[in-house]
Write a protein that holds these residues in place. Structure first.
Motif, PDB file in Angstrom:
ATOM      1  N   GLN A 161     -10.847 -13.775  20.904  1.00  0.00           N
ATOM      2  CA  GLN A 161     -11.721 -13.034  19.990  1.00  0.00           C
ATOM      3  C   GLN A 161     -11.073 -11.717  19.596  1.00  0.00           C
ATOM      4  OE1 GLN A 161     -14.959 -13.938  18.690  1.00  0.00           O
ATOM      5  NE2 GLN A 161     -14.294 -12.261  17.357  1.00  0.00           N
ATOM      6  N   GLU A 162     -10.382 -11.092  20.550  1.00  0.00           N
ATOM      7  CA  GLU A 162      -9.718  -9.816  20.262  1.00  0.00           C
ATOM      8  C   GLU A 162      -8.640  -9.989  19.198  1.00  0.00           C
ATOM      9  OE1 GLU A 162     -10.377 -11.005  23.274  1.00  0.00           O
ATOM     10  OE2 GLU A 162     -11.920  -9.534  23.839  1.00  0.00           O
ATOM     11  N   GLU A 163      -7.904 -11.109  19.271  1.00  0.00           N
ATOM     12  CA  GLU A 163      -6.867 -11.343  18.269  1.00  0.00           C
ATOM     13  C   GLU A 163      -7.484 -11.536  16.889  1.00  0.00           C
ATOM     14  OE1 GLU A 163      -3.020 -14.235  17.302  1.00  0.00           O
ATOM     15  OE2 GLU A 163      -4.382 -14.762  18.935  1.00  0.00           O
ATOM     16  N   VAL A 164      -8.576 -12.295  16.818  1.00  0.00           N
ATOM     17  CA  VAL A 164      -9.265 -12.488  15.538  1.00  0.00           C
ATOM     18  C   VAL A 164      -9.684 -11.144  14.960  1.00  0.00           C
ATOM     19  CG1 VAL A 164     -11.309 -13.456  14.411  1.00  0.00           C
ATOM     20  CG2 VAL A 164     -10.081 -14.808  16.134  1.00  0.00           C
ATOM     21  N   ASP A 165     -10.313 -10.327  15.781  1.00  0.00           N
ATOM     22  CA  ASP A 165     -10.778  -9.012  15.328  1.00  0.00           C
ATOM     23  C   ASP A 165      -9.613  -8.140  14.861  1.00  0.00           C
ATOM     24  OD1 ASP A 165     -13.293  -9.855  16.092  1.00  0.00           O
ATOM     25  OD2 ASP A 165     -13.313  -8.714  17.964  1.00  0.00           O
ATOM     26  N   ASP A 166      -8.528  -8.148  15.648  1.00  0.00           N
ATOM     27  CA  ASP A 166      -7.379  -7.300  15.322  1.00  0.00           C
ATOM     28  C   ASP A 166      -6.696  -7.740  14.034  1.00  0.00           C
ATOM     29  OD1 ASP A 166      -7.890  -5.898  17.620  1.00  0.00           O
ATOM     30  OD2 ASP A 166      -6.211  -6.725  18.766  1.00  0.00           O
ATOM     31  N   VAL A 167      -6.570  -9.046  13.847  1.00  0.00           N
ATOM     32  CA  VAL A 167      -5.920  -9.560  12.627  1.00  0.00           C
ATOM     33  C   VAL A 167      -6.715  -9.161  11.390  1.00  0.00           C
ATOM     34  CG1 VAL A 167      -5.437 -11.675  11.317  1.00  0.00           C
ATOM     35  CG2 VAL A 167      -4.618 -11.446  13.668  1.00  0.00           C
ATOM     36  N   VAL A 168      -8.020  -9.359  11.434  1.00  0.00           N
ATOM     37  CA  VAL A 168      -8.854  -9.021  10.270  1.00  0.00           C
ATOM     38  C   VAL A 168      -8.809  -7.520   9.999  1.00  0.00           C
ATOM     39  CG1 VAL A 168     -11.211  -8.946   9.388  1.00  0.00           C
ATOM     40  CG2 VAL A 168     -10.370 -11.022  10.506  1.00  0.00           C
ATOM     41  N   GLU A 169      -8.931  -6.718  11.043  1.00  0.00           N
ATOM     42  CA  GLU A 169      -8.908  -5.268  10.851  1.00  0.00           C
ATOM     43  C   GLU A 169      -7.579  -4.802  10.261  1.00  0.00           C
ATOM     44  OE1 GLU A 169     -10.107  -1.270  13.316  1.00  0.00           O
ATOM     45  OE2 GLU A 169      -9.123  -2.885  14.434  1.00  0.00           O
ATOM     46  N   THR A 170      -6.478  -5.365  10.753  1.00  0.00           N
ATOM     47  CA  THR A 170      -5.166  -4.952  10.261  1.00  0.00           C
ATOM     48  C   THR A 170      -4.934  -5.429   8.835  1.00  0.00           C
ATOM     49  OG1 THR A 170      -4.352  -5.115  12.539  1.00  0.00           O
ATOM     50  CG2 THR A 170      -2.706  -4.862  10.815  1.00  0.00           C
ATOM     51  N   ARG A 171      -5.420  -6.622   8.506  1.00  0.00           N
ATOM     52  CA  ARG A 171      -5.318  -7.075   7.111  1.00  0.00           C
ATOM     53  C   ARG A 171      -6.086  -6.130   6.179  1.00  0.00           C
ATOM     54  NH1 ARG A 171      -6.308 -13.032   5.213  1.00  0.00           N
ATOM     55  NH2 ARG A 171      -5.534 -11.989   3.348  1.00  0.00           N
ATOM     56  N   ARG A 172      -7.240  -5.682   6.612  1.00  0.00           N
ATOM     57  CA  ARG A 172      -8.006  -4.733   5.785  1.00  0.00           C
ATOM     58  C   ARG A 172      -7.177  -3.473   5.509  1.00  0.00           C
ATOM     59  NH1 ARG A 172     -13.640  -5.823   5.614  1.00  0.00           N
ATOM     60  NH2 ARG A 172     -14.431  -7.132   7.305  1.00  0.00           N
ATOM     61  N   LEU A 173      -6.550  -2.950   6.541  1.00  0.00           N
ATOM     62  CA  LEU A 173      -5.769  -1.725   6.387  1.00  0.00           C
ATOM     63  C   LEU A 173      -4.561  -1.937   5.472  1.00  0.00           C
ATOM     64  CD1 LEU A 173      -5.818  -0.529  10.112  1.00  0.00           C
ATOM     65  CD2 LEU A 173      -7.034   0.524   8.197  1.00  0.00           C
ATOM     66  N   VAL A 174      -3.803  -2.997   5.728  1.00  0.00           N
ATOM     67  CA  VAL A 174      -2.585  -3.253   4.964  1.00  0.00           C
ATOM     68  C   VAL A 174      -2.899  -3.617   3.513  1.00  0.00           C
ATOM     69  CG1 VAL A 174      -0.613  -4.818   4.716  1.00  0.00           C
ATOM     70  CG2 VAL A 174      -1.225  -3.930   6.974  1.00  0.00           C
ATOM     71  N   GLU A 175      -3.821  -4.533   3.330  1.00  0.00           N
ATOM     72  CA  GLU A 175      -4.045  -5.065   1.986  1.00  0.00           C
ATOM     73  C   GLU A 175      -4.921  -4.175   1.128  1.00  0.00           C
ATOM     74  OE1 GLU A 175      -4.508  -9.400   1.777  1.00  0.00           O
ATOM     75  OE2 GLU A 175      -4.022  -9.410   3.915  1.00  0.00           O
ATOM     76  N   GLY A 176      -5.824  -3.433   1.735  1.00  0.00           N
ATOM     77  CA  GLY A 176      -6.584  -2.468   0.949  1.00  0.00           C
ATOM     78  C   GLY A 176      -5.661  -1.395   0.386  1.00  0.00           C
ATOM     79  N   HIS A 177      -4.767  -0.911   1.244  1.00  0.00           N
ATOM     80  CA  HIS A 177      -3.811   0.124   0.836  1.00  0.00           C
ATOM     81  C   HIS A 177      -2.868  -0.388  -0.250  1.00  0.00           C
ATOM     82  CE1 HIS A 177      -0.772   3.263   1.079  1.00  0.00           C
ATOM     83  NE2 HIS A 177       0.134   2.357   1.389  1.00  0.00           N
ATOM     84  N   THR A 178      -2.287  -1.577  -0.049  1.00  0.00           N
ATOM     85  CA  THR A 178      -1.295  -2.072  -1.007  1.00  0.00           C
ATOM     86  C   THR A 178      -1.935  -2.515  -2.320  1.00  0.00           C
ATOM     87  OG1 THR A 178      -1.325  -4.236   0.117  1.00  0.00           O
ATOM     88  CG2 THR A 178       0.433  -2.701   0.721  1.00  0.00           C
ATOM     89  N   ALA A 179      -3.171  -2.998  -2.291  1.00  0.00           N
ATOM     90  CA  ALA A 179      -3.857  -3.350  -3.540  1.00  0.00           C
ATOM     91  C   ALA A 179      -4.112  -2.091  -4.362  1.00  0.00           C
ATOM     92  CB  ALA A 179      -5.178  -4.061  -3.236  1.00  0.00           C
ATOM     93  N   GLU A 180      -4.486  -1.029  -3.684  1.00  0.00           N
ATOM     94  CA  GLU A 180      -4.704   0.252  -4.362  1.00  0.00           C
ATOM     95  C   GLU A 180      -3.406   0.741  -5.017  1.00  0.00           C
ATOM     96  OE1 GLU A 180      -5.750   3.769  -1.914  1.00  0.00           O
ATOM     97  OE2 GLU A 180      -7.672   3.624  -2.967  1.00  0.00           O
ATOM     98  N   ARG A 181      -2.302   0.617  -4.296  1.00  0.00           N
ATOM     99  CA  ARG A 181      -1.005   1.024  -4.837  1.00  0.00           C
ATOM    100  C   ARG A 181      -0.582   0.140  -6.008  1.00  0.00           C
ATOM    101  NH1 ARG A 181       3.550   2.470  -0.486  1.00  0.00           N
ATOM    102  NH2 ARG A 181       4.663   2.667  -2.482  1.00  0.00           N
ATOM    103  N   ALA A 182      -0.849  -1.151  -5.892  1.00  0.00           N
ATOM    104  CA  ALA A 182      -0.472  -2.073  -6.964  1.00  0.00           C
ATOM    105  C   ALA A 182      -1.214  -1.743  -8.251  1.00  0.00           C
ATOM    106  CB  ALA A 182      -0.754  -3.516  -6.548  1.00  0.00           C
ATOM    107  N   ALA A 183      -2.510  -1.440  -8.128  1.00  0.00           N
ATOM    108  CA  ALA A 183      -3.309  -1.130  -9.309  1.00  0.00           C
ATOM    109  C   ALA A 183      -2.919   0.214  -9.916  1.00  0.00           C
ATOM    110  CB  ALA A 183      -4.791  -1.128  -8.954  1.00  0.00           C
ATOM    111  N   ALA A 184      -2.329   1.090  -9.106  1.00  0.00           N
ATOM    112  CA  ALA A 184      -1.915   2.407  -9.595  1.00  0.00           C
ATOM    113  C   ALA A 184      -0.462   2.428 -10.051  1.00  0.00           C
ATOM    114  CB  ALA A 184      -2.121   3.446  -8.490  1.00  0.00           C
TER     115      ALA A 184
END
Length: 214
Positions: free
Chosen positions: A74-97
């Motif tokens: 369960q910890e791995e599931v939680d960590d993967v989702v949380e890290t994807r949020r951080l990485v992909e939210g940031h890079t999507a913002e950069r891509a749009a800018a």
């Protein structure tokens, strides 16, 4: 010719695919001999491949016994989702800018991949998943940060093991296409806030499917 290197790569690719597609299940103990026989190589390249997979957190080696396939926690599931949020939210913002000369070609590539996803809604599930992964990968790669791109690939590998067979239903695949459309439109519109929000919504859906707690 580096035959040992190529044999190691073959053993690595074979074993990793078996783990990610769950032909080797979590908690299963596999031997170097079994893998060597499956790939058609000696045990030496298999040992090297398993050391690499251990460094990726996919197996745990036990001398003279074999390699344990690390179960998904369960910890791995939680960590993967949380890290994807951080990485992909940031890079999507950069891509749009990004400047138009970067954002335009990126949007074209994303549209092509989205087209593949639509075409495979009632077709090849693995092709759909591959296009989905490349869609997000293109956005992360557009940041120009090789470390984030490598981290993204690792996260998607880990997530693949978490997907229960049969859970990617036609309804969920259609929902995924709609959410990818929103991400693409935000990039096209050069709207960083909308891009981050669209990724957040999409990964929120993924979190629910995977049973993440955060």
């Amino acid at each position: 010719m580096d035959t040992t290197g190529s044999a190691t790569e073959r053993a690595y690719a074979f074993t990793k695919d078996a783990i990610l597609t769950r032909r080797y299940g979590g908690g299963e103990l596999i031997s170097e001999g079994d893998i060597a026989a499956g790939v058609g190589v000696s045990r030496t390249p298999v040992r090297e491949a398993l050391l690499r997979l251990q460094s990726e957190g996919l197996v745990r080696l036990y001398p003279k016994r074999g390699a344990l396939i690390v179960p998904v926690s369960q910890e791995e599931v939680d960590d993967v989702v949380e890290t994807r949020r951080l990485v992909e939210g940031h890079t999507a913002e950069r891509a749009a800018a990004a400047p138009a000369d970067v954002r335009g070609p990126l949007a074209e590539r994303l549209a092509d991949l989205l087209g593949t996803m639509r075409a495979e809604l009632a077709g090849d599930r693995r092709a759909f998943i591959a296009a989905d992964r490349r869609f997000h990968g293109e956005i992360v790669a557009a940041s120009g940060n090789a470390i984030l791109a490598g981290l993204y690939d690792s996260l998607r590998d880990r997530q693949l093991r978490m997907m229960e067979e049969g859970t990617r239903t036609a309804e969920r695949m259609r929902r995924s296409v709609e959410e990818h459309e929103a991400i693409l439109e935000a990039v096209r519109a050069a709207d960083p806030v909308a891009a981050r929000e669209a990724v957040s919504v999409h990964l929120g859906t993924a979190a629910r499917w995977l049973g993440a707690r955060r």
